[in-house]
Design a protein around this motif. Structure first.
Motif, mmCIF file in Angstrom:
data_model
loop_
_atom_site.group_PDB
_atom_site.id
_atom_site.type_symbol
_atom_site.label_atom_id
_atom_site.label_comp_id
_atom_site.label_asym_id
_atom_site.label_seq_id
_atom_site.Cartn_x
_atom_site.Cartn_y
_atom_site.Cartn_z
ATOM 1 N N ASP A 1 41.251 46.603 33.591
ATOM 2 C CA ASP A 1 41.717 45.969 34.828
ATOM 3 C C ASP A 1 40.737 46.208 35.971
ATOM 4 O OD1 ASP A 1 43.963 45.078 33.487
ATOM 5 O OD2 ASP A 1 45.184 46.803 34.065
ATOM 6 N N LEU A 2 40.234 47.425 36.082
ATOM 7 C CA LEU A 2 39.265 47.718 37.144
ATOM 8 C C LEU A 2 37.990 46.906 36.974
ATOM 9 C CD1 LEU A 2 39.666 51.593 37.436
ATOM 10 C CD2 LEU A 2 40.140 49.939 39.246
ATOM 11 N N LEU A 3 37.587 46.683 35.737
ATOM 12 C CA LEU A 3 36.355 45.944 35.479
ATOM 13 C C LEU A 3 36.469 44.456 35.802
ATOM 14 C CD1 LEU A 3 35.142 47.704 32.211
ATOM 15 C CD2 LEU A 3 33.959 47.679 34.417
ATOM 16 N N LYS A 4 37.661 44.001 36.139
ATOM 17 C CA LYS A 4 37.827 42.625 36.616
ATOM 18 C C LYS A 4 37.306 42.483 38.048
ATOM 19 C CE LYS A 4 42.042 41.990 33.846
ATOM 20 N NZ LYS A 4 43.523 41.862 33.913
ATOM 21 N N ILE A 5 37.165 43.611 38.730
ATOM 22 C CA ILE A 5 36.750 43.623 40.132
ATOM 23 C C ILE A 5 35.223 43.565 40.227
ATOM 24 C CG2 ILE A 5 36.729 44.987 42.264
ATOM 25 C CD1 ILE A 5 39.390 46.214 41.371
ATOM 26 N N ASP A 6 34.725 42.717 41.127
ATOM 27 C CA ASP A 6 33.287 42.655 41.408
ATOM 28 C C ASP A 6 32.922 43.481 42.637
ATOM 29 O OD1 ASP A 6 32.252 40.527 39.447
ATOM 30 O OD2 ASP A 6 33.945 39.502 40.389
ATOM 31 N N PHE B 1 39.324 58.543 46.138
ATOM 32 C CA PHE B 1 39.364 58.323 44.697
ATOM 33 C C PHE B 1 39.159 56.863 44.304
ATOM 34 C CE2 PHE B 1 41.618 57.937 40.555
ATOM 35 C CZ PHE B 1 40.648 58.604 39.820
ATOM 36 N N LYS B 2 39.651 55.932 45.125
ATOM 37 C CA LYS B 2 39.395 54.521 44.834
ATOM 38 C C LYS B 2 37.897 54.266 44.736
ATOM 39 C CE LYS B 2 43.487 52.850 47.372
ATOM 40 N NZ LYS B 2 44.066 54.207 47.571
ATOM 41 N N LEU B 3 37.155 54.819 45.687
ATOM 42 C CA LEU B 3 35.702 54.636 45.686
ATOM 43 C C LEU B 3 35.075 55.258 44.452
ATOM 44 C CD1 LEU B 3 34.934 55.437 49.438
ATOM 45 C CD2 LEU B 3 35.231 53.198 48.371
ATOM 46 N N ILE B 4 35.563 56.421 44.066
ATOM 47 C CA ILE B 4 35.037 57.097 42.867
ATOM 48 C C ILE B 4 35.269 56.239 41.633
ATOM 49 C CG2 ILE B 4 35.319 59.127 41.383
ATOM 50 C CD1 ILE B 4 36.057 60.668 44.019
ATOM 51 N N GLN B 5 36.437 55.623 41.544
ATOM 52 C CA GLN B 5 36.716 54.743 40.412
ATOM 53 C C GLN B 5 35.795 53.530 40.414
ATOM 54 O OE1 GLN B 5 41.156 54.469 41.069
ATOM 55 N NE2 GLN B 5 41.146 54.750 38.852
ATOM 56 N N TYR B 6 35.693 52.856 41.563
ATOM 57 C CA TYR B 6 34.828 51.673 41.625
ATOM 58 C C TYR B 6 33.387 52.013 41.233
ATOM 59 C CZ TYR B 6 38.539 49.892 44.807
ATOM 60 O OH TYR B 6 39.728 49.520 45.369
ATOM 61 N N SER C 1 32.025 54.571 39.787
ATOM 62 C CA SER C 1 31.804 55.091 38.432
ATOM 63 C C SER C 1 31.631 53.969 37.424
ATOM 64 C CB SER C 1 32.970 55.993 38.009
ATOM 65 O OG SER C 1 33.017 57.149 38.805
ATOM 66 N N LEU C 2 32.239 52.829 37.691
ATOM 67 C CA LEU C 2 32.147 51.677 36.795
ATOM 68 C C LEU C 2 31.070 50.692 37.236
ATOM 69 C CD1 LEU C 2 35.972 51.104 36.264
ATOM 70 C CD2 LEU C 2 34.357 52.051 34.602
ATOM 71 N N GLY C 3 30.246 51.099 38.199
ATOM 72 C CA GLY C 3 29.169 50.222 38.640
ATOM 73 C C GLY C 3 29.632 49.100 39.547
ATOM 74 N N ILE C 4 30.746 49.305 40.250
ATOM 75 C CA ILE C 4 31.289 48.298 41.169
ATOM 76 C C ILE C 4 31.002 48.746 42.600
ATOM 77 C CG2 ILE C 4 33.386 47.138 41.958
ATOM 78 C CD1 ILE C 4 34.588 47.845 39.151
ATOM 79 N N PRO C 5 30.208 48.012 43.365
ATOM 80 C CA PRO C 5 29.934 48.413 44.749
ATOM 81 C C PRO C 5 31.199 48.325 45.590
ATOM 82 C CG PRO C 5 29.124 46.196 44.365
ATOM 83 C CD PRO C 5 29.584 46.717 43.024
ATOM 84 N N ALA C 6 31.226 49.057 46.703
ATOM 85 C CA ALA C 6 32.452 49.143 47.485
ATOM 86 C C ALA C 6 32.183 49.009 48.974
ATOM 87 C CB ALA C 6 33.151 50.474 47.200
ATOM 88 N N VAL C 7 33.219 48.580 49.688
ATOM 89 C CA VAL C 7 33.211 48.550 51.146
ATOM 90 C C VAL C 7 34.396 49.376 51.608
ATOM 91 C CG1 VAL C 7 33.212 47.118 53.220
ATOM 92 C CG2 VAL C 7 32.219 46.227 51.094
ATOM 93 N N ALA C 8 34.170 50.256 52.586
ATOM 94 C CA ALA C 8 35.220 51.177 53.024
ATOM 95 C C ALA C 8 35.048 51.509 54.493
ATOM 96 C CB ALA C 8 35.169 52.465 52.206
ATOM 97 N N ASN C 9 36.132 51.930 55.125
ATOM 98 C CA ASN C 9 36.036 52.466 56.484
ATOM 99 C C ASN C 9 35.252 53.771 56.481
ATOM 100 O OD1 ASN C 9 38.849 50.856 56.591
ATOM 101 N ND2 ASN C 9 37.960 50.961 58.644
ATOM 102 N N SER C 10 34.531 54.034 57.558
ATOM 103 C CA SER C 10 33.725 55.258 57.641
ATOM 104 C C SER C 10 34.576 56.407 58.170
ATOM 105 C CB SER C 10 32.513 55.040 58.556
ATOM 106 O OG SER C 10 32.936 54.706 59.869
ATOM 107 N N VAL C 11 35.531 56.830 57.349
ATOM 108 C CA VAL C 11 36.413 57.922 57.729
ATOM 109 C C VAL C 11 36.406 58.971 56.622
ATOM 110 C CG1 VAL C 11 38.410 56.702 56.760
ATOM 111 C CG2 VAL C 11 38.782 58.551 58.395
ATOM 112 N N GLY C 12 36.361 60.232 57.016
ATOM 113 C CA GLY C 12 36.465 61.324 56.061
ATOM 114 C C GLY C 12 35.407 61.290 54.984
ATOM 115 N N VAL C 13 35.837 61.548 53.761
ATOM 116 C CA VAL C 13 34.921 61.670 52.635
ATOM 117 C C VAL C 13 34.274 60.335 52.254
ATOM 118 C CG1 VAL C 13 36.547 61.240 50.752
ATOM 119 C CG2 VAL C 13 34.710 62.912 50.442
#
Length: 359
Positions: free
Chosen positions: A254-259, A277-282, A284-296
């Motif tokens: 299911d995660l690999l459906k995400i680009d 953890f969401k970022l770690i999951q993305y 880890s599977l070679g899926i780039p991510a966009v996130a707010n610049s907060v905390g970790v």
């Protein structure tokens, strides 16, 4: 040779909660041949099924009561058999830290306390509004102070633990995935329709709301789907989106459906406690991510390298559109993210730190 014994006091049934799965359950194999261990969950499978459903007040109360009775019997009459007690999040979901006090102060047992959220900050939802009045959020400080060892998921949590009055440093152990087995696959980025996706639990669905105007704008301009993987279906103001019920067995597929993965948060102390953890999951599977610049998030996402950091609608829009329209950029950023996760957010990278808690 006598092997030391560990008792794990866990809040949830096995294979249900992401925090418990990835911070405890998936690391147990590291103990094989070195320690003996047993697991005890506070909630049963049946109690878990109704916990976040509306109503069922009597059944919920009975389930909590049964959990207290089981835990009291184990702590008072069974904990003497173990060299270490490992407590994930808390020994009981409600009330003061009675079990932790008994273990540390009366029975003189060495307990390890592990947490990966700012659980001393009230975070009330409609489902737990009544129970939150009995949570005793203040108890996390003394639990940290009495613990033999503390394992925390990021520096913000480590800092909280070390200001609790404890005499020894806390250990930073990020939430990790097994990049050699389950997370050993890498997204193949290709041209064509792009899926922007989010994964999480019902408690974090609220963070999707501020992102909706950006997704609506992108859907008018680009050929994209929006995918939500969660344990509860949200109500999103989108004309074209998909919901995928979370399932442990199909989690990777299911995660690999995400680009392109997203992790929107708000800038507050509770978000500072999140472990990304969401970022770690993305990643880890070679899926780039966009996130707010907060905390970790600021440590996991290297802006422009394995994803983008965004804190307003325009930045979110530009970051997502750049990834949506450039498959080669998605591939390059995904590979960079994967390498970073293997180096610092994989089980192999943190195994020594985890085993060091039992010393």
């Amino acid at each position: 040779m006598h092997r030391k014994k560990i008792l794990f006091l866990l809040p949830y049934p096995l294979h249900k909660a992401p925090s418990q799965r990835f911070r405890v359950e998936n690391l147990l194999f590291l103990l094989d041949g070195k320690f003996e261990y047993e697991l005890s969950t506070f909630l049963s499978e049946d109690d878990w099924k109704i916990l976040y459903q509306p109503g069922h007040h009597v059944q919920k109360a009975l389930g909590i009561a049964r959990g207290f009775l089981r835990r009291a019997a184990l702590v008072l009459f069974g904990s003497f058999r173990y060299d270490y007690i490992f407590i994930h999040r808390e020994a009981a979901p409600l009330g003061p830290p009675v079990f932790e006090y008994i273990l540390a102060r009366i029975l003189r047992k060495k307990y390890i306390f592990d947490f990966d959220d700012a659980i001393w900050i009230p975070n009330t939802s409609a489902q737990n509004k009544i129970a939150s009045r009995l949570k005793c959020f203040w108890k996390i400080r003394p639990i940290c102070r009495w613990a033999h060892r503390v394992s925390a998921g990021n520096d913000f949590l480590v800092n909280y633990a070390e200001h609790s009055g404890r005499k020894t440093p806390a250990t930073r152990i990020p939430t990790v995935v097994n990049t050699e087995t389950r997370y050993n696959r890498i997204k193949q980025h290709q041209e064509g329709r792009v899926v922007v996706g989010w994964t999480g639990s019902h408690s974090t669905l609220k963070f999707l709301e501020p992102l909706m105007p950006v997704i609506q704008r992108l859907q008018k301009e680009c050929d994209i789907d929006f995918l939500v993987i969660a344990d509860k279906k949200p109500d999103l103001p989108l004309s074209d989106w998909q919901f995928c019920p979370w399932n442990e067995q199909t989690e990777i597929e299911d995660l690999l459906k995400i680009d392109v993965g997203v992790m929107p948060l708000v800038h507050d102390a509770w978000s500072e406690g999140k472990c990304g953890f969401k970022l770690i999951q993305y990643l880890s599977l070679g899926i780039p991510a966009v996130a707010n610049s907060v905390g970790v998030n600021k440590l996991i996402v290297e802006d422009g390298i394995n994803g983008f950091l965004a804190d307003d609608d325009d930045r979110w829009y530009l970051s997502l559109k750049q990834l949506i329209t450039d498959a080669s950029l998605r591939k390059r950023m995904g590979e960079s993210g994967r390498a970073k996760m293997v180096a610092g957010y994989s089980i192999s990278s943190q195994s020594e730190a985890f085993l060091g808690l039992f010393s």
